[in-house]
Scaffold this motif. Structure first.
Motif, PDB file in Angstrom:
ATOM      1  N   GLY A   1       0.814  -1.209   0.000  1.00 38.74           N
ATOM      2  CA  GLY A   1       0.000   0.000   0.000  1.00 38.74           C
ATOM      3  C   GLY A   1       0.846   1.257   0.000  1.00 38.74           C
ATOM      4  N   PHE A   2       0.279   2.326   0.525  1.00 44.57           N
ATOM      5  CA  PHE A   2       1.014   3.586   0.639  1.00 44.57           C
ATOM      6  C   PHE A   2       2.129   3.454   1.667  1.00 44.57           C
ATOM      7  CE2 PHE A   2      -3.106   5.325  -0.868  1.00 44.57           C
ATOM      8  CZ  PHE A   2      -2.651   6.131  -1.912  1.00 44.57           C
ATOM      9  N   ASP A   3       3.223   4.156   1.436  1.00 41.90           N
ATOM     10  CA  ASP A   3       4.288   4.256   2.428  1.00 41.90           C
ATOM     11  C   ASP A   3       3.804   5.206   3.523  1.00 41.90           C
ATOM     12  OD1 ASP A   3       6.529   4.887   3.955  1.00 41.90           O
ATOM     13  OD2 ASP A   3       7.881   4.912   2.239  1.00 41.90           O
ATOM     14  N   GLU A   4       3.606   4.678   4.725  1.00 37.07           N
ATOM     15  CA  GLU A   4       3.031   5.480   5.808  1.00 37.07           C
ATOM     16  C   GLU A   4       4.010   6.473   6.400  1.00 37.07           C
ATOM     17  OE1 GLU A   4       1.083   2.838   8.553  1.00 37.07           O
ATOM     18  OE2 GLU A   4      -0.152   1.918   6.967  1.00 37.07           O
ATOM     19  N   GLY A   5       5.235   6.474   5.891  1.00 38.19           N
ATOM     20  CA  GLY A   5       6.196   7.490   6.289  1.00 38.19           C
ATOM     21  C   GLY A   5       5.834   8.865   5.751  1.00 38.19           C
ATOM     22  N   TYR A   6       4.990   8.889   4.716  1.00 37.61           N
ATOM     23  CA  TYR A   6       4.468  10.155   4.196  1.00 37.61           C
ATOM     24  C   TYR A   6       3.161  10.443   4.916  1.00 37.61           C
ATOM     25  CZ  TYR A   6       7.595   9.408   0.173  1.00 37.61           C
ATOM     26  OH  TYR A   6       8.674   9.199  -0.645  1.00 37.61           O
ATOM     27  N   PHE A   7       3.074  11.573   5.616  1.00 39.36           N
ATOM     28  CA  PHE A   7       1.832  11.910   6.303  1.00 39.36           C
ATOM     29  C   PHE A   7       0.837  12.504   5.319  1.00 39.36           C
ATOM     30  CE2 PHE A   7      -1.084  14.548   8.745  1.00 39.36           C
ATOM     31  CZ  PHE A   7      -1.444  13.685   9.754  1.00 39.36           C
ATOM     32  N   MET A   8       1.300  13.433   4.484  1.00 40.61           N
ATOM     33  CA  MET A   8       0.464  14.051   3.465  1.00 40.61           C
ATOM     34  C   MET A   8       1.359  14.620   2.377  1.00 40.61           C
ATOM     35  SD  MET A   8      -2.387  17.118   3.861  1.00 40.61           S
ATOM     36  CE  MET A   8      -3.342  16.148   5.026  1.00 40.61           C
ATOM     37  N   TYR A   9       0.958  14.426   1.125  1.00 41.95           N
ATOM     38  CA  TYR A   9       1.686  14.872  -0.067  1.00 41.95           C
ATOM     39  C   TYR A   9       2.841  13.920  -0.397  1.00 41.95           C
ATOM     40  CZ  TYR A   9      -0.879  19.169   0.890  1.00 41.95           C
ATOM     41  OH  TYR A   9      -1.871  20.065   1.157  1.00 41.95           O
ATOM     42  N   PHE A  10       2.926  13.588  -1.678  1.00 41.83           N
ATOM     43  CA  PHE A  10       3.961  12.749  -2.292  1.00 41.83           C
ATOM     44  C   PHE A  10       3.812  11.261  -2.017  1.00 41.83           C
ATOM     45  CE2 PHE A  10       6.048  16.926  -2.084  1.00 41.83           C
ATOM     46  CZ  PHE A  10       6.276  17.113  -3.433  1.00 41.83           C
ATOM     47  N   GLU A  11       2.882  10.862  -1.125  1.00 49.45           N
ATOM     48  CA  GLU A  11       2.663   9.440  -0.965  1.00 49.45           C
ATOM     49  C   GLU A  11       2.080   8.829  -2.234  1.00 49.45           C
ATOM     50  OE1 GLU A  11       0.455  11.881  -0.246  1.00 49.45           O
ATOM     51  OE2 GLU A  11      -0.625  11.180   1.521  1.00 49.45           O
TER      52      GLU A  11
END
Length: 227
Positions: A195-205
């Motif tokens: 899935g999404f990389d959860e290290g990105y909180f918002m934007y660029f994920e």
């Protein structure tokens, strides 16, 4: 064993009751037509979102996330419980057409090399939103974030090219940096990628996810569906 369905539609709300009230009357008929399940993560809303959905839309499977979480992490919660062959990541602040999901599903069925599709995304007045993008350079990011508005007209050609506005929006083409506001994805591929990389909180994920998909599949703009 959980029975699978054609597709899973993933929604997230953080005090977006008004958006949900506008979206669901268009989404639910389109979802039913496509054989879709609708999953919603309500992330700490205090505006009555959960009560409204429970009272009016029993077909929406809603869970509450009481913790602070970014866009990607909330959608990943839905991905873990998804049963659809396809997984639709979408914002709550939009409406859909009756054939949005069926058109995307039919096209994806015919093109196994495609990992994700994005539809034609329109403003309320019918104009094209510039959400399809090339990979950004530092200069592109600087223009978008820091250049004073009166000077942006001098860089219009550069910005239009970055937003792929020089492409024919009635033709299919590959999108390097796909917007997470609406992504029609293969569930198996998403789960394989985590899935999404959860290290990105918002934007660029969304850009990161598209980049990882492109290691094995195409990420494509398909104008035969719109939101």
């Amino acid at each position: 064993m959980t029975e699978s369905c054609a597709l899973t539609i993933s929604l997230v709300s953080l005090n977006q009751l008004r958006d949900i009230q506008r979206l669901l009357p268009t989404l639910m008929p389109a979802a039913e037509k496509a054989g879709a399940e609708v999953l919603l993560v309500d992330n700490r809303s205090t505006d009555g979102t959960r009560d409204f959905v429970v009272a009016n839309y029993s077909g929406v499977n809603i869970v509450t996330n009481p913790n602070i979480a970014g866009y990607g992490k909330n959608h990943n919660m839905n991905l873990k419980r998804a049963t659809g062959i396809y997984f639709v990541v979408m914002n709550s602040d939009m409406t859909v057409s009756p054939n949005t999901f069926t058109a995307l599903k039919d096209y994806m069925d015919l093109h196994p090399a495609m990992g994700a599709l994005c539809p034609k995304i329109l403003n309320p007045d019918g104009s094209i939103q510039g959400l399809n993008k090339l990979y950004p350079t530092v200069w592109d990011l600087f223009l978008r974030r820091f250049m004073p508005k009166p000077f942006l007209k001098f860089f219009k050609r550069r910005m239009d090219a970055h937003e792929m506005r020089d492409r024919d929006h009635n033709s299919v083409y590959d999108v390097p940096a796909m917007s997470g506001c609406f992504m029609f994805c293969r569930t198996e591929l998403l789960k394989k990628l985590g899935g999404f990389d959860e290290g990105y909180f918002m934007y660029f994920e969304d850009f990161d996810l598209a980049r990882r998909m492109q290691q094995t599949h195409r990420t494509v703009y398909y104008p035969g569906a719109e939101v």
